[in-house]
Design an enzyme around this catalytic site. Sequence first.
Site, PDB file in Angstrom:
ATOM      1  CB  SER A 180      73.137  15.113 -37.785  1.00 31.49           C
ATOM      2  OG  SER A 180      73.264  14.807 -36.524  1.00 31.49           O
ATOM      3  CG  HIS A 208      71.460  16.324 -42.057  1.00 33.12           C
ATOM      4  ND1 HIS A 208      72.740  16.509 -42.754  1.00 33.12           N
ATOM      5  CD2 HIS A 208      71.811  16.782 -40.779  1.00 33.12           C
ATOM      6  CE1 HIS A 208      73.753  16.451 -41.717  1.00 33.12           C
ATOM      7  NE2 HIS A 208      73.215  16.730 -40.474  1.00 33.12           N
ATOM      8  CE  LYS A 240      75.287  19.873 -41.619  1.00 33.14           C
ATOM      9  NZ  LYS A 240      75.127  20.173 -40.375  1.00 33.14           N
TER      10      LYS A 240
HETATM   11  C1  PLP Z   1      75.594  20.484 -39.204  1.00 32.36           C
HETATM   12  C2  PLP Z   1      74.336  20.715 -37.958  1.00 32.36           C
HETATM   13  C3  PLP Z   1      74.453  21.699 -37.060  1.00 32.36           C
HETATM   14  C4  PLP Z   1      75.377  22.726 -37.019  1.00 32.36           C
HETATM   15  O1  PLP Z   1      75.430  23.705 -38.161  1.00 32.36           O
HETATM   16  P1  PLP Z   1      76.602  24.429 -38.571  1.00 32.36           P
HETATM   17  O2  PLP Z   1      76.148  25.558 -39.384  1.00 32.36           O
HETATM   18  O3  PLP Z   1      77.540  23.402 -39.036  1.00 32.36           O
HETATM   19  O4  PLP Z   1      77.134  24.775 -37.147  1.00 32.36           O
HETATM   20  C5  PLP Z   1      73.195  21.797 -36.327  1.00 32.36           C
HETATM   21  N1  PLP Z   1      72.148  20.842 -36.228  1.00 32.36           N
HETATM   22  C6  PLP Z   1      72.631  19.775 -37.005  1.00 32.36           C
HETATM   23  C7  PLP Z   1      71.196  18.541 -36.976  1.00 32.36           C
HETATM   24  C8  PLP Z   1      73.463  19.679 -38.001  1.00 32.36           C
HETATM   25  O5  PLP Z   1      73.713  18.415 -38.678  1.00 32.36           O
END
Ligand code: PLP
Length: 393
Positions: A180, A208, A240
């Site tokens: 991320s 992602h 995302k």
């Molecule tokens: C954004 C993210 C999360 C958390 O997801 P949310 O739904 O925002 O709580 C977990 N793992 C990764 C790699 C992320 O980028």
Amino acid sequence: MARGCDCLAMHVFGLVNPLQTKLNALKSQGLYRSRRIIDDKNIVNFCSNDYLGLSKNENVVAAFKKAADDYGVGSGSAHLICGHSKAHHLLEEELAEFTGRERALLFSTGYMANLGSINALVGRGDFLFEDKLNHASLLDGGLSSGANFKRYLHADLTQLEKLLYKARGEKLIVTDGVFSMDGDVAPLRELAILAKQHDTLLMVDDAHGFGVLGQTGGGLTEELNLTQNDVPILMGTFGKAFGTFGAFIAGSETLIETLIQFSRTYIYTTALPPSIAEATRASLKIVITETWRREKLQTLISQFKTGAAQLNLPLMPSDSPIQPLFVGDSFRASKMSEQLLEAGFLVSAIRPPTVPKNKARLRITLSVLHEAEDVSRLLETLCKLEKTKDYSI
Ligand SMILES: *Cc1c(COP(=O)(O)O)cnc(C)c1O
């Protein structure tokens, strides 16, 4: 600070307020975090994870509104009480098909999906291996599990293999798919082989990758053609590329039933609003069918990378829409972020502890909502900032 506050703080904490001392220490290191209200339409946003531009898509919004009319706003309770609606159920079935897994299970956020799954799968006496650069929710899951928890150097298969040889008992490897904060991808094919050789479970958080990678947006596992047999625990989020909210785990019937029985972040929390589930169903259809979105995104990524290379900008190696520009110093990263905002670009500075010490960066993310001209203007501005090397604050 108002006088009254000071008195209260002194009353609670004694003469020195330890909370304020900690906050001051962050400020002096350039690590203080603050929020900004974003509603200026003239600012080009280069820090959102809305890679496919679906958060404002009219079909997704319409599905959300219709479901709010049909179901109301809140789900009313946890899934196991009476919060599990037809909308949730259909989305789970569609996600299972989309990922080529037997079943999928919705969680209210990605953070909860990671925390709850790891804790349901390993505990005291078991072994857990995670990439050092994994998302905080995966690391927190590891810490809270009570398992024998080891972090291997980023993507270092040799170190991981040594650790696996020494471990006796139940074993789980967990990795981000697309990392991320760096934008690079895990060596997933090799990890899947290693996991099988060592009779170890493998979990991939592809928050992602979903929507962005693979022919139908099925993420890194689709791109590498890895099945449920190779990656038995697959996690994705909706916040995302899907442009909505929430998350899921996909895998075998046994895995999903295990999570329903033992995952505390599944059992003890309110189900996602059904309107979010319906919006996500609409979004999933677009993710699968509108391949032009992935193609346009790839064109913008290439344009940005080529332009940055010509300008000698210190980009970190990444082929994903996450394109970090290395800065190092935390104060300078914050200053550059402010200067970019003055120039009309929203780019966030990522500083420790989100990234290692002295590895602050500007995390630039590309989206289908950008045009070639936005990318060119951003590159020009970055080039000017790099040249001035302005360390003053
Ligand atoms: C954004 C993210 C999360 C958390 O997801 P949310 O739904 O925002 O709580 C977990 N793992 C990764 C790699 C992320 O980028």
